[in-house]
Design an enzyme around this catalytic site. Sequence first.
Site, mmCIF file in Angstrom:
data_model
loop_
_atom_site.group_PDB
_atom_site.id
_atom_site.type_symbol
_atom_site.label_atom_id
_atom_site.label_comp_id
_atom_site.label_asym_id
_atom_site.label_seq_id
_atom_site.Cartn_x
_atom_site.Cartn_y
_atom_site.Cartn_z
ATOM 1 N N TRP A 27 -10.300 0.606 -4.899
ATOM 2 C CA TRP A 27 -9.631 1.924 -4.728
ATOM 3 C C TRP A 27 -8.143 2.026 -5.393
ATOM 4 O O TRP A 27 -7.756 3.077 -5.839
ATOM 5 C CB TRP A 27 -9.527 1.916 -3.220
ATOM 6 C CG TRP A 27 -9.029 3.302 -2.584
ATOM 7 C CD1 TRP A 27 -8.084 3.577 -1.857
ATOM 8 C CD2 TRP A 27 -9.598 4.645 -2.752
ATOM 9 N NE1 TRP A 27 -7.800 4.785 -1.687
ATOM 10 C CE2 TRP A 27 -8.735 5.386 -1.888
ATOM 11 C CE3 TRP A 27 -10.624 5.453 -3.460
ATOM 12 C CZ2 TRP A 27 -9.036 6.773 -1.784
ATOM 13 C CZ3 TRP A 27 -10.789 6.580 -3.235
ATOM 14 C CH2 TRP A 27 -10.104 7.322 -2.586
ATOM 15 N N HIS A 34 -7.583 -5.387 0.216
ATOM 16 C CA HIS A 34 -6.572 -4.791 0.297
ATOM 17 C C HIS A 34 -5.694 -5.319 1.464
ATOM 18 O O HIS A 34 -6.161 -5.281 2.664
ATOM 19 C CB HIS A 34 -6.997 -3.443 0.450
ATOM 20 C CG HIS A 34 -5.644 -2.360 0.847
ATOM 21 N ND1 HIS A 34 -4.810 -2.011 -0.555
ATOM 22 C CD2 HIS A 34 -5.222 -1.691 1.547
ATOM 23 C CE1 HIS A 34 -4.013 -1.245 -0.479
ATOM 24 N NE2 HIS A 34 -4.222 -0.876 1.097
ATOM 25 N N LYS A 89 4.235 2.320 -2.316
ATOM 26 C CA LYS A 89 4.624 3.065 -3.190
ATOM 27 C C LYS A 89 6.234 3.561 -2.700
ATOM 28 O O LYS A 89 6.991 3.963 -3.644
ATOM 29 C CB LYS A 89 3.751 4.339 -2.676
ATOM 30 C CG LYS A 89 2.206 4.398 -2.988
ATOM 31 C CD LYS A 89 1.482 5.484 -2.385
ATOM 32 C CE LYS A 89 0.138 5.107 -2.119
ATOM 33 N NZ LYS A 89 -0.950 4.469 -2.821
ATOM 34 N N SER A 107 0.922 -1.215 -0.052
ATOM 35 C CA SER A 107 0.006 -0.151 -0.105
ATOM 36 C C SER A 107 0.777 1.180 -0.117
ATOM 37 O O SER A 107 1.761 1.453 -0.790
ATOM 38 C CB SER A 107 -0.917 -0.353 1.106
ATOM 39 O OG SER A 107 -1.930 0.501 0.932
HETATM 40 C C1 GCU Z 1 -5.325 5.025 1.834
HETATM 41 C C2 GCU Z 1 -4.697 5.697 0.641
HETATM 42 C C3 GCU Z 1 -3.971 4.573 -0.280
HETATM 43 C C4 GCU Z 1 -2.862 3.829 0.535
HETATM 44 C C5 GCU Z 1 -3.635 3.151 1.447
HETATM 45 C C6 GCU Z 1 -2.761 2.170 2.525
HETATM 46 O O1 GCU Z 1 -6.395 4.155 1.116
HETATM 47 O O2 GCU Z 1 -5.742 6.316 0.055
HETATM 48 O O3 GCU Z 1 -3.404 5.437 -1.377
HETATM 49 O O4 GCU Z 1 -2.160 2.828 -0.456
HETATM 50 O O5 GCU Z 1 -4.352 4.054 2.357
HETATM 51 O O6 GCU Z 1 -1.751 2.659 2.662
HETATM 52 O O7 GCU Z 1 -3.254 1.372 3.239
#
Ligand code: GCU
Length: 422
Positions: free
Chosen positions: A352, A402, A265, A261
Amino acid sequence: MKKTKLLIILLIFVTGLNAQDGINYDENLMPAYTLPDPLVFPGGKKVKTVRQWETKRKPQIFRMFEEQMFGKIPEGLDIKEYRLLEESDVTPYPNGRRKQVALVLKKGEKELLIQLLLYLPKGVAKAPVFLGYNFKGNHSVTPDKAVIISSSWARDDAASGITGNRFSEKSRGTEASRWSIQRMLDAGYGVAVMYYGDVDPDRDDFSDGVHPFCYSGDQKKPLPGEWGAIAAWSWGLSQALNYLETEPAVDAGKVIVFGHSRLGKTALWAGVTDPRFALVISNNSGCGGAALSKRIFGETVKRINTSFPHWFCDNFKPYNDREQDLPFDQHELIALIAPRPVYIASALEDQWADPKGEYLGGYYASPVYHLYGKKGLESAEQPPVGVPVMNQIGYHIRPGKHDVTDFDWEQYIRFADMHLQD
Ligand code: GCU
């Protein structure tokens, strides 16, 4: 049955809310978009050789991401001191030994302690290692009672034992399902984890974590082109790799950087900025990770910059609602990792994060891998759910939400075996 109904009602409710928010989940409602070609110079000339790519085009693309998205990592901010906190041959993993080390950043009297927890397979002279951050402290990844609880700031979450912005014994093991430690050790891999909040607490505040160590005079926060939190966390991963290079039982040429997540990144940016990472894994990294921004599907640039203004540098903010003007897209981020292996994983219910956009991020990075004579993702179609593709770029979409699961780790280990075994 009742549960399913409830879920459907909830989904309609959530989708409705998002629709009001302008979040799109419909392929038919996406705008037409053109992706920049990583192998074409701004003037229209084509990149034909690895040399042209490495010496000219790659640095151009890197600078765009650095100046306009992640922000520049300050130079010379290196950790030089490692403090052994604890080590033992006795762990909940019969074939695993444990070491806990603090990476100590210093400025005058001030110290920042980043705690690294390392499990290494017994009887392996030099183990390849999976390195990644956790969301809830090193003690959350394992039931191991000897793991030290971080005293850094954490977002309150009573269910995970976090109150008053502090971890407690109650959070021990709460994230263990996301780290298949026994499986990694059995496969001959070590695993090194750190709490991302040790490096920079995940809030819109530049007075804590690593930040006070790098500004002087009147500067209290990064300039518009200087690092946001994601680049700061990437810096922390490189610091951990510096440490792992000093660890005789680690094969530092085979360190795999992993993240889920927002930390996916981070893993991608770490892979780009630090060529020493032998392999990169992005788990459900979504917007700002592997997913193409110009598709406008799921989370958008505006949404991410609004909810998390501290993640990217301020130069990224003008692209809110203006993805079409971005001079780059996330396929080029993945291309910057070439020719090293990279694995992108999606989850079916994680709309998402735009699973298809994550796949296409890898697909459109592939021409750069071809330049090196390597295969990337060769089909424009995503593979079926639960069916991994493994070339120099790997990909799967699994059922479910997720998260990081055993299925994900099985694939990562397979992919690492494929690429890193002598
Ligand atoms: C939120 C955010 C995402 C990210 C996620 C996470 O949903 O919008 O961009 O990847 O958190 O880190 O769990």
